[in-house]
Every structure is written in C-alpha cells, then in structure tokens.
Design a protein around this motif. Sequence first.
Motif, PDB file in Angstrom:
ATOM      1  N   TYR A 275       1.466  14.032  59.483  1.00  0.00           N
ATOM      2  CA  TYR A 275       0.255  13.793  58.720  1.00  0.00           C
ATOM      3  C   TYR A 275      -0.761  13.059  59.591  1.00  0.00           C
ATOM      4  N   TYR A 276      -1.988  13.527  59.481  1.00  0.00           N
ATOM      5  CA  TYR A 276      -3.101  12.896  60.194  1.00  0.00           C
ATOM      6  C   TYR A 276      -4.213  12.678  59.180  1.00  0.00           C
ATOM      7  N   ARG A 277      -4.577  11.433  59.006  1.00  0.00           N
ATOM      8  CA  ARG A 277      -5.647  11.066  58.059  1.00  0.00           C
ATOM      9  C   ARG A 277      -5.446  11.744  56.709  1.00  0.00           C
ATOM     10  N   GLU A 278      -4.242  11.625  56.183  1.00  0.00           N
ATOM     11  CA  GLU A 278      -3.854  12.059  54.838  1.00  0.00           C
ATOM     12  C   GLU A 278      -3.682  13.568  54.672  1.00  0.00           C
ATOM     13  N   GLU A 279      -3.826  14.339  55.756  1.00  0.00           N
ATOM     14  CA  GLU A 279      -3.647  15.782  55.664  1.00  0.00           C
ATOM     15  C   GLU A 279      -2.433  16.205  56.496  1.00  0.00           C
ATOM     16  N   GLU A 280      -1.668  17.194  56.013  1.00  0.00           N
ATOM     17  CA  GLU A 280      -0.554  17.709  56.811  1.00  0.00           C
ATOM     18  C   GLU A 280      -1.123  18.394  58.045  1.00  0.00           C
TER      19      GLU A 280
END
Lengths: 110, 115
Positions: free
Chosen positions: A49-54
């Motif tokens: 996850y990066y900044r709340e996105e998969e």
Amino acid sequence: ETGVTQSPTHLIKTRGQQVTLRCSSQSGHNTVSWYQQALGQGPQFIFQYYREEENGRGNFPPRFSGLQFPNYSSELNVNALELDDSALYLCASSWVNEQFFGPGTRLTVL
Amino acid sequence: AQKVTQAQTEISVVEKEDVTLDCVYETRDTTYYLFWYKQPPSGELVFLIRRNSFDEQNEISGRYSWNFQKSTSSFNFTITASQVVDSAVYFCALSEARNTDKLIFGTGTRLQVFP
C-alpha cells in the motif's frame, strides 16, 4: 529496533474464521508491504500500500485484503481461514528505498 | 520470472571459521537490486545489504563481505571469523528496480555457529 510494530504477536484461529493483523509503521513512512512466511520458507510478497491505495499484489487470493490509514498504519485481513494460512506475517514500512521489517505476527490456524 | 535459489539449507561451523552462503538468482530485467537479510530466532528481518545490478564491486563491512558476479548470476555472502551471534537464518532477495519494496526471497540458509 526498526520502529515498525505489529500486533498481536501470536494468534490462534480455527478454519473458516476471519482475522485482522495490524502494523504500525515508522513515522513518515508512506509505503507498507505485507509478507507471508510459512515455516521453513522465505517470505512471500502479499501486497503493498502506498498512500492508502493498493500498489501491487503478489499471488494471493482475494480473501487476503488490506487497508492503509491516513497515519500510514495498516491492516491485513484474511477471510475464510485455511490451514495453509498458518504462517508468520511480516509487515515492512519504507521511505525512499529504505525498507524496515516488523517482528511479525505468528498465526496458527487449527 | 524472477527467482532466487539458496541451495544450502543448513550450514554448521565452529566459531572463528569462515563461512560462505550461496545465492543464485534469475531475472530478465537489466536493472534490479539484490539484498541479504538476517532473521534471528525473534523473527524480525534485519537488513544487511542492498546492491544495484550495475555495481559489481565487491563490498566488505567488518566481518561481512559480498561477492556479486553478474556473469554467473550469483551474490554470495561470506562471514569471516564467525561468532555464535551470527547464528540465524539468512535470506537472499531480489527486486525490480522500479519497486525495491517488492522482494522475491530465497528459501534461506540456516547458519549454526557452535562455540
């Protein structure tokens, strides 16, 4: 000490149940990755996850899902547990190519 | 497909002996990264080294040294004058250049150093 914490340390569940594992990353680390390490094996990448996105997923079925929160902490959820899900689950937080692993959660499925 | 092979499952040595852990990798990428991690009984993976595929210079850090040979797709790790505290499972790993957080690990080599 890497500054990455995971909870719980150990967990015992029965087949078919659901489980949530938690990871608190190092302050400021906006990327978190989860790995599954079966006994006697190397860790296998589940997702990131990066900044709340998969932001990438390994070869794991949809019953493995995750979340990342605004403070960059993260959860790994596993539904319909199977015996083969018994493993050490590691999370790693990273910032600019430096990745730090937590101590892991050991999940036993009976 | 990317793959990392650590053929040595377990190695036992007596303290002060030198020991080399082998790692062979497969990738179609021209740019990639190689890593070594140590996993003591506590379970936490401890980072030891990261090496870019364009940098084939060998590296030495105290008692640790690494031999990267692109021609044989190997990235071997040597511990000189081993100590009991070196006992752990050691993992070699590979990543793409565009995502160095997504690691492909080998199956690990368990090193036991006896006094």
